[in-house]
Design an enzyme around this catalytic site. Sequence first.
Site, short mmCIF file in Angstrom:
data_model
loop_
_atom_site.label_atom_id
_atom_site.label_comp_id
_atom_site.label_asym_id
_atom_site.label_seq_id
_atom_site.Cartn_x
_atom_site.Cartn_y
_atom_site.Cartn_z
N GLY A 163 -2.18 6.04 -10.04
CA GLY A 163 -1.89 4.67 -10.41
C GLY A 163 -1.24 4.45 -11.76
O GLY A 163 -0.91 3.32 -12.11
N PRO A 195 -1.98 11.53 -9.84
CA PRO A 195 -0.76 10.79 -10.17
C PRO A 195 0.38 11.14 -9.22
O PRO A 195 0.57 12.31 -8.87
CB PRO A 195 -0.44 11.28 -11.59
CG PRO A 195 -0.97 12.68 -11.61
CD PRO A 195 -2.20 12.68 -10.73
N CYS A 201 22.32 -4.53 7.99
CA CYS A 201 22.42 -5.90 8.48
C CYS A 201 21.11 -6.65 8.29
O CYS A 201 20.41 -6.99 9.24
CB CYS A 201 22.80 -5.88 9.96
SG CYS A 201 24.29 -4.93 10.18
N GLU A 202 20.73 -6.82 7.05
CA GLU A 202 19.51 -7.56 6.70
C GLU A 202 19.74 -8.22 5.34
O GLU A 202 20.28 -7.59 4.42
CB GLU A 202 18.32 -6.61 6.53
CG GLU A 202 17.95 -5.86 7.76
CD GLU A 202 16.49 -6.04 8.15
OE1 GLU A 202 15.82 -6.94 7.60
OE2 GLU A 202 16.06 -5.28 9.02
N ARG A 207 12.14 0.07 -2.07
CA ARG A 207 11.27 -0.56 -3.07
C ARG A 207 11.72 -1.95 -3.52
O ARG A 207 10.89 -2.85 -3.66
CB ARG A 207 11.09 0.35 -4.30
CG ARG A 207 10.45 1.71 -3.99
CD ARG A 207 9.87 2.37 -5.22
NE ARG A 207 8.73 1.65 -5.70
CZ ARG A 207 8.75 0.75 -6.65
NH1 ARG A 207 9.87 0.50 -7.30
NH2 ARG A 207 7.66 0.10 -7.00
N TYR A 239 8.68 -4.37 -2.46
CA TYR A 239 7.73 -4.69 -3.54
C TYR A 239 8.36 -5.47 -4.67
O TYR A 239 7.80 -5.49 -5.77
CB TYR A 239 7.17 -3.40 -4.16
CG TYR A 239 6.72 -2.34 -3.21
CD1 TYR A 239 5.54 -2.49 -2.49
CD2 TYR A 239 7.47 -1.19 -3.03
CE1 TYR A 239 5.12 -1.49 -1.62
CE2 TYR A 239 7.04 -0.19 -2.17
CZ TYR A 239 5.87 -0.35 -1.47
OH TYR A 239 5.46 0.64 -0.62
N TYR A 284 8.57 7.42 -4.33
CA TYR A 284 8.62 6.45 -3.22
C TYR A 284 10.06 6.02 -2.92
O TYR A 284 10.31 4.88 -2.55
CB TYR A 284 7.71 5.24 -3.52
CG TYR A 284 6.30 5.66 -3.88
CD1 TYR A 284 5.46 6.21 -2.93
CD2 TYR A 284 5.83 5.54 -5.19
CE1 TYR A 284 4.18 6.63 -3.26
CE2 TYR A 284 4.54 5.95 -5.53
CZ TYR A 284 3.72 6.49 -4.55
OH TYR A 284 2.45 6.91 -4.90
N1 LLP Z 1 -4.24 8.45 -4.75
C1 LLP Z 1 -4.33 7.63 -3.69
C2 LLP Z 1 -5.56 7.63 -2.89
C3 LLP Z 1 -3.26 6.79 -3.35
O1 LLP Z 1 -3.36 5.97 -2.32
C4 LLP Z 1 -2.08 6.80 -4.15
C5 LLP Z 1 -0.94 5.94 -3.84
C6 LLP Z 1 -2.03 7.70 -5.24
C7 LLP Z 1 -3.12 8.48 -5.51
C8 LLP Z 1 -0.83 7.80 -6.13
O2 LLP Z 1 -0.57 6.62 -6.80
P1 LLP Z 1 0.52 6.57 -7.97
O3 LLP Z 1 0.03 7.47 -9.07
O4 LLP Z 1 1.81 7.06 -7.42
O5 LLP Z 1 0.56 5.17 -8.37
N2 LLP Z 1 5.12 2.88 -2.16
C9 LLP Z 1 4.56 2.14 -3.27
C10 LLP Z 1 3.38 2.83 -3.87
C11 LLP Z 1 2.28 3.15 -2.86
C12 LLP Z 1 1.13 3.88 -3.45
C13 LLP Z 1 0.19 4.34 -2.39
N3 LLP Z 1 -0.92 5.12 -2.86
C14 LLP Z 1 5.66 1.89 -4.30
O6 LLP Z 1 6.78 2.33 -4.10
O7 LLP Z 1 5.42 1.21 -5.30
#
Ligand code: LLP
Length: 431
Positions: free
Chosen positions: A239, A290, A359-360, A328, A332, A388
């Site tokens: 996160g 991460p 086409c969107e 993205r 989002y 992502y």
């Molecule tokens: N651990 C778990 C259980 C997760 O569900 C996720 C992400 C992570 C770790 C890694 O999170 P990060 O460090 O990358 O924030 N597609 C979206 C983000 C979806 C995240 C899903 N889970 C975007 O492009 O913003």
Amino acid sequence: MHRFHYQQGQLFCENVSLQSLAEKHGTPLYVYSKATVTDHFTRLDAALMGLDHLICYAVKANSNLSILATIARLGGGFDIVSAGELYRVIKAGGDAGKCTFAGVGKTRGEIEYALQQGIYCFNAESEAELVFINEVAGSLGKKAPVAVRVNPNVDAKTHAKITTGKSENKFGIDFDRIAEVYARIASDMPNLVIRGLQMHIGSQLTSVDPFVEAVRKVSPLVAEMKAQHGLEFFSIGGGIGINYRQCLDSGDASWWEQNSAEQHPLTIQKYAESVVPLLKPLGLRILCEPGRFMVGNAGALLTQVLYEKRGAAKVFKIVDAGMNDLIRPTLYEGWHQIVPLKQPAAGETELADIVGPICETGDYLAQNRDVAPVKAGEYIAAMSAGAYGFTMASNYNTRPMPAEILVDGDQAHIVRERQTLDDVLKGEHVV
Ligand code: LLP
């Protein structure tokens, strides 16, 4: 430190000109900087030095085999969410014994495969899943290592679609039920071995406060579960947000650190300074997961301007990358810095929408953006597309998936070929 910068009037990734890559390999094209991935891993690893820790990179952010191999060679583990991701980790030379398996919907086949490969831990998200893993492990004559994912009901204050730690989200088990669930595992599920406790409150967090709140809230529970069931680890999830606004490197590391701290309140130092002292007294191995932090700013999506259209309300720059290549912005409201591959004259900008060929109406990389006045035939980059980006790409509109390049110093390696139309149609039948 991000390894994208202008040099002699051209945008470079490390020591490679992006214009030369776009001309040679065509567009849309994903380009990643190996040095950036290495730097981010190393900095996080150093920041967590005070703890017995394991970085389990969230494979979903960017699962290219060469990215996984880079992280495996640095000693990283992996957070996976499917048998497919585990298969990739193993193909890339990663260690299954350093993999945690997350996700609310693991299937029998996936659980069996993960048990056969000897993963470090299943992070279970419901009691029904725990019952099922116990049954599958029993049928294979194995013991399954498990952690329970707690839903701490903490607001991560991020985009609604990437918030996971509130009670109304589908993830984890409610905080108040956790002690009971561990007791049930210990008494009724003989094929499970309790190994840890996990949480993940959301993605792209730009303040340390929700992390601190969640760690403060869950730590006493972790200590209690450790005392009762002998936990080995506590995973604090992923996160860590990245700076999407400041993606080019001035070439001066201290400048970048200062500016990123000003423009982006969550630096890795701040994250570690805030959570390490809270975690240390637990005396446990700390895992973190991460994804975006590791690879987000390490990647760019290169695209060519095909046409310009001056409408009654707006200027549109129509490019050859669509929402199928980078979803993205539309999914989002993700903001990606748009820069030309040829360095623009200072101050020269034009208000435009950067739109794709799909086409969107939602097919755009940027809307109402002051961009350099790029013309048809010229190239631009959507920055911070390393996380992502490719992993969420699709074949919508029967568009082949773009190629991926990994830059390492002055070398540019093709780490995934562009799909051909035959690749796209593979496995389909006319009846
Ligand atoms: N651990 C778990 C259980 C997760 O569900 C996720 C992400 C992570 C770790 C890694 O999170 P990060 O460090 O990358 O924030 N597609 C979206 C983000 C979806 C995240 C899903 N889970 C975007 O492009 O913003």
